[in-house]
Scaffold this active site. Structure first.
Site, PDB file in Angstrom:
ATOM      1  N   THR A  85       0.828  -1.206   0.000  1.00 37.48           N
ATOM      2  CA  THR A  85       0.000   0.000   0.000  1.00 37.48           C
ATOM      3  C   THR A  85       0.862   1.256   0.000  1.00 37.48           C
ATOM      4  OG1 THR A  85      -0.187  -0.058   2.433  1.00 37.48           O
ATOM      5  CG2 THR A  85      -1.905  -1.171   1.166  1.00 37.48           C
ATOM      6  N   TYR A  86       1.959   1.199   0.736  1.00 37.20           N
ATOM      7  CA  TYR A  86       2.901   2.329   0.778  1.00 37.20           C
ATOM      8  C   TYR A  86       3.510   2.559  -0.601  1.00 37.20           C
ATOM      9  CZ  TYR A  86       7.029   5.010   2.361  1.00 37.20           C
ATOM     10  OH  TYR A  86       7.996   5.972   2.540  1.00 37.20           O
TER      11      TYR A  86
END
Length: 252
Positions: free
Chosen positions: A153-154
């Site tokens: 997600t980062y």
């Protein structure tokens, strides 16, 4: 005379780590620095360090997800120093989880704190940049350019920042505004925690991934590249991604 002498720089996420290092580098090269962070006590400390060293600095509390909060930070910068010439978009939460454990909320959090935050800050600074030109430096990550386990997600959010940066660079070039991205590897509280958890052998193995065999210094290794991208020396460079990672990008 410094490379950014007389300029005013807004640095988000400036309360620690790379943001703090970048703020020190910009101040050392002559900029007045506005330090923005969700935790005011952190940027208050950094501003105190800078002013004690003879630099111009202002601490502001700012949540980059909230456009009104961002507008308030920019207004404070203009009230104190007259304008904003440089924007460094560093702020982002780091909720790092393996993809199979990640939730939609994790993804939304990553995008809101990074992409939306970058969007808000660029929009808020644009009226000042449009008149006199400006410099935007956004932060990418090897989590996106390389792909790193446990950082889906980062990394996705950081790659979205790169896409946003390239598109805006094509729109804003006619105003003399440059928009570039730095992908850094530098010491931070998160890195120090990782380092402390590694055995000596595993630390050597980790550092062996970098041709220079070390983690970058936030001021001298990462911050000075940000200074270059914030200065007139990079006036004909826009929409680009620069890797400040001790050569690790060679392996990507």
């Amino acid at each position: 005379m410094g490379l950014v002498d007389g300029k005013v720089a807004l640095v988000t996420g400036a309360g620690q780590g790379l943001g703090e290092g970048v703020a020190h580098a910009l101040a050392a090269d002559g900029a007045a620095v506005v330090l923005a962070d969700k935790v005011f006590a952190k940027v208050q400390r950094v501003a105190g360090d800078l002013t004690a060293a003879g630099h111009k600095a202002l601490a502001v509390e700012c949540d980059v997800r909230d456009r009104s909060s961002v507008d308030g930070a920019v207004e404070a910068a203009v009230a104190e120093f007259g304008t904003v010439d440089i924007l460094i978009n560093n702020a982002m939460t780091q909720n790092l989880v393996p993809f199979d454990a990640a939730t939609a909320e994790d993804l939304i959090d990553a995008f809101e704190s990074s992409v939306l935050g970058t969007f808000n800050c660029m929009k808020a600074c644009f009226p000042y940049f449009k008149e006199n030109g400006g410099k935007v430096v956004n932060f990418g990550s090897g989590a996106g350019t390389e792909g790193v386990p446990g950082m889906a997600t980062y990394g996705a959010a950081k790659e979205a920042v790169r896409g946003l940066s390239k598109s805006v660079a094509t729109e804003w070039g006619k105003y003399g505004i440059t928009v570039n991205v730095i992908v850094p590897t530098g010491s931070s509280p998160a890195w120090e925690q990782v380092k402390d958890s590694l055995s000596e052998a595993n630390l050597r193995k980790t550092l062996a991934q970098f041709p220079m065999r070390r983690i970058g210094d936030p001021i001298t290794d990462v911050g000075r590249i940000v200074v270059f991208l914030s200065s007139s020396y990079s006036d004909y460079m826009t929409g680009r991604t620069l890797f400040a990672d001790g050569g690790r990008a060679l392996f990507r």
